[in-house]
Design a protein around this motif. Sequence first.
Motif, short mmCIF file in Angstrom:
data_model
loop_
_atom_site.label_atom_id
_atom_site.label_comp_id
_atom_site.label_asym_id
_atom_site.label_seq_id
_atom_site.Cartn_x
_atom_site.Cartn_y
_atom_site.Cartn_z
N PRO A 10 0.84 -1.20 0.00
CA PRO A 10 0.00 0.00 0.00
C PRO A 10 0.87 1.25 0.00
O PRO A 10 1.81 1.34 0.78
N ARG A 128 -1.86 10.89 1.24
CA ARG A 128 -2.57 10.71 -0.03
C ARG A 128 -3.90 11.46 -0.01
O ARG A 128 -4.63 11.46 0.96
N GLY A 196 10.53 2.03 -6.46
CA GLY A 196 9.43 2.98 -6.26
C GLY A 196 9.75 4.14 -5.35
O GLY A 196 8.89 4.99 -5.10
P1 ADP Z 1 -0.93 2.55 -4.19
O1 ADP Z 1 -1.97 2.48 -5.27
O2 ADP Z 1 0.20 1.60 -4.42
O3 ADP Z 1 -1.51 2.39 -2.81
P2 ADP Z 1 -0.72 5.41 -4.89
O4 ADP Z 1 -0.41 5.40 -6.35
O5 ADP Z 1 -2.09 5.80 -4.48
O6 ADP Z 1 -0.28 4.00 -4.23
O7 ADP Z 1 0.35 6.36 -4.18
C1 ADP Z 1 0.34 6.56 -2.76
C2 ADP Z 1 0.65 8.03 -2.45
O8 ADP Z 1 2.03 8.29 -2.74
C3 ADP Z 1 -0.16 9.02 -3.28
O9 ADP Z 1 -0.43 10.14 -2.47
C4 ADP Z 1 0.79 9.39 -4.44
O10 ADP Z 1 0.55 10.70 -4.93
C5 ADP Z 1 2.15 9.27 -3.77
N1 ADP Z 1 3.20 8.74 -4.68
C6 ADP Z 1 3.05 7.81 -5.67
N2 ADP Z 1 4.23 7.57 -6.29
C7 ADP Z 1 5.15 8.37 -5.67
C8 ADP Z 1 6.56 8.59 -5.85
N3 ADP Z 1 7.26 7.92 -6.78
N4 ADP Z 1 7.16 9.48 -5.04
C9 ADP Z 1 6.46 10.16 -4.08
N5 ADP Z 1 5.14 10.00 -3.87
C10 ADP Z 1 4.49 9.12 -4.64
#
Ligand code: ADP
Length: 214
Positions: A10, A128, A196
């Motif tokens: 997550p 988020r 990531g």
């Molecule tokens: P997941 O679907 O794996 O739970 P999300 O794509 O919703 O993750 O991303 C989780 C949070 O982290 C979101 O607020 C997003 O904007 C942020 N985020 C995603 N990728 C990155 C990154 N490479 N660096 C910093 N923040 C990120």
Amino acid sequence: MSRMLIMGPPGAGKGTQAANIVKYYGVPHISTGDMFRAAIKNETELGKLAKSYMDKGELVPDSVTIGIVKERLLQPDCKKGFLLDGFPRNLNQAESFDEMLESLGIAVDFVINIEVDPQILIDRVVGRRVCPVCGATFHVEYNKPKVEGICDECGAELIQRKDDTVETATNRLKVYADQTAPLLKYYQEQVFNVDGSKSLEEVFASIKEHLGER
Ligand code: ADP
Ligand code: ADP
Ligand code: ZN
């Protein structure tokens, strides 16, 4: 033709990268989390059931989850490929998914695994913010919208997911480690790892590099 899975704990960035990938490759984005959230919003029976598990950060029962994925994969738009996000999440789901694919005479081409240090995940999850209208995802520090609290894509007011608290996220990380991480071995032939912890753009660049031209 691309049939892809995107995996990772997550907060790893699955949803964010999935949005980039489906735009680039032109395949449907199938997110079980999004499907459950839509059901909650529409106050369906499925939504009521899913909510009780999601609020605690537990997995929604397999029978229900497998059923909705099966139904979705039979839709005609999946004929050109798909990107599954958040499924399968345990061995039983993976095995049922294999049966589904076999009965359709298809297979998974790529498994994208986003690796991120657990220490930064809580921060990502708690910061988020999501758009309740179009589903776009932002972060209060790492991926700010142009106007604070407002969706760049559609202008709606951003919200925080009910399960994006420290407490629930901690449990989701545990569930991930116990039940989902072991699937990486299951998919070892198809999986490729992406760092990531890099920027959004860098992560997408390495995914594209692995997947190749559309
Ligand atoms: P997941 O679907 O794996 O739970 P999300 O794509 O919703 O993750 O991303 C989780 C949070 O982290 C979101 O607020 C997003 O904007 C942020 N985020 C995603 N990728 C990155 C990154 N490479 N660096 C910093 N923040 C990120
Ligand atoms: P994240 O990537 O931040 O973990 P998701 O949107 O993928 O969030 O999932 C949110 C919640 O939805 C999970 O904590 C779980 O309760 C439920 N869920 C999503 N996908 C599945 C699945 N494949 N099996 C069981 N529960 C699921
Ligand atoms: Zn929006």
